[in-house]
Design an enzyme around this catalytic site. Sequence first.
Site, PDB file in Angstrom:
ATOM      1  N   TYR B  15     -25.152 -23.811 -14.395  1.00  0.00           N
ATOM      2  CA  TYR B  15     -25.149 -23.784 -12.933  1.00  0.00           C
ATOM      3  C   TYR B  15     -25.053 -25.201 -12.354  1.00  0.00           C
ATOM      4  O   TYR B  15     -24.214 -25.475 -11.482  1.00  0.00           O
ATOM      5  CB  TYR B  15     -26.418 -23.079 -12.438  1.00  0.00           C
ATOM      6  CG  TYR B  15     -26.676 -23.246 -10.969  1.00  0.00           C
ATOM      7  CD1 TYR B  15     -25.962 -22.504 -10.028  1.00  0.00           C
ATOM      8  CD2 TYR B  15     -27.619 -24.158 -10.496  1.00  0.00           C
ATOM      9  CE1 TYR B  15     -26.186 -22.661  -8.675  1.00  0.00           C
ATOM     10  CE2 TYR B  15     -27.848 -24.324  -9.144  1.00  0.00           C
ATOM     11  CZ  TYR B  15     -27.137 -23.575  -8.240  1.00  0.00           C
ATOM     12  OH  TYR B  15     -27.354 -23.738  -6.899  1.00  0.00           O
ATOM     13  N   ASP B  39     -31.913 -20.798   0.535  1.00  0.00           N
ATOM     14  CA  ASP B  39     -31.938 -22.247   0.304  1.00  0.00           C
ATOM     15  C   ASP B  39     -31.772 -22.966   1.622  1.00  0.00           C
ATOM     16  O   ASP B  39     -30.665 -23.015   2.139  1.00  0.00           O
ATOM     17  CB  ASP B  39     -30.815 -22.617  -0.672  1.00  0.00           C
ATOM     18  CG  ASP B  39     -30.786 -24.107  -0.981  1.00  0.00           C
ATOM     19  OD1 ASP B  39     -31.539 -24.888  -0.378  1.00  0.00           O
ATOM     20  OD2 ASP B  39     -29.962 -24.491  -1.835  1.00  0.00           O
TER      21      ASP B  39
END
Lengths: 122, 122
Positions: B15, B39
Site C-alpha cells: 500500500y 482519513d
Amino acid sequence: MSFEPDALKAFVNRYLDTVVNGSADDVAALYAEDATLEDPVGCGEVHIGRQAIAGFYKNLGGAELTTELLSFRPGGNEAAFIFAITVGGAMRIEPIEVMTFNSDGLITAMKAYWSPADVTQL
Amino acid sequence: MSFEPDALKAFVNRYLDTVVNGSADDVAALYAEDATLEDPVGCGEVHIGRQAIAGFYKNLGGAELTTELLSFRPGGNEAAFIFAITVGGAMRIEPIEVMTFNSDGLITAMKAYWSPADVTQL
C-alpha cells in the site's frame, strides 16, 4: 460527537494511570457498561461488558506495572496511540491501541494491536 | 480469517509503495469494491466504495510523495501502523492507520488518525 485532542489525550492518560495505580474494577469503571475489549486483536476473543472487562484486567493483577504514552493521535470521539507497558520489571510491550469514547468520556471499544514480536524481555 | 504478521506487513508495504509509485486507481485497486476509508478519523466524512476511494487519492495527485513505515503491529486480519508521508518536500505527516483485510488481501476498511499537530512543515 467529537472531543478536542487534549480531552482525548486526557482520557488516554487517565486510562494508562489507572492501569498502573487502580484496581481492575477501577479500570473497568472507565469503560461503558456494554463496552468491548479486544487485546490482542486477531486472537478471536472479544470481552463484552464491564464485568468481563474487569476480569480481563484482574488477570494482569499482582505484577508491578508501568505505562508510558509514546505517540498519540486524536480522531473525533476516537483515539489511537502507542504506549509502553512493563510488567514486573521483566518484560516490556509496545502495543498500538485504538479507543472509542461515548459522550461521557467512557470507553465503548478498545482494540490493542501487538504480537510476540512486540514484547521485549528486560 | 487470519494472516501471518509478515503477510500483513507485506500488504501494508505494498500500500505505502503504491501511494508513492502508483496512480489513484492503482491505490484504489488495493481496496475491496465496498471498502470504506476515513482519513482523518473524526471529521465526519467516510468514503465508501472503490470509486469514491479513487477520488480521495486523486486529490493527493500531482505532489511528489514519499512514505516510510515507522511502526507496525499485526492483528489477525487487521494491522495498525505508524508511517510518515512527505508531500512535495514541503510537509511531513505521521498518521496512525488501522486497516482491515479480506481473504483476498484487499483492504475493506482504512482509518487514519492524525491532526494538524501531527503535520510538520519542512
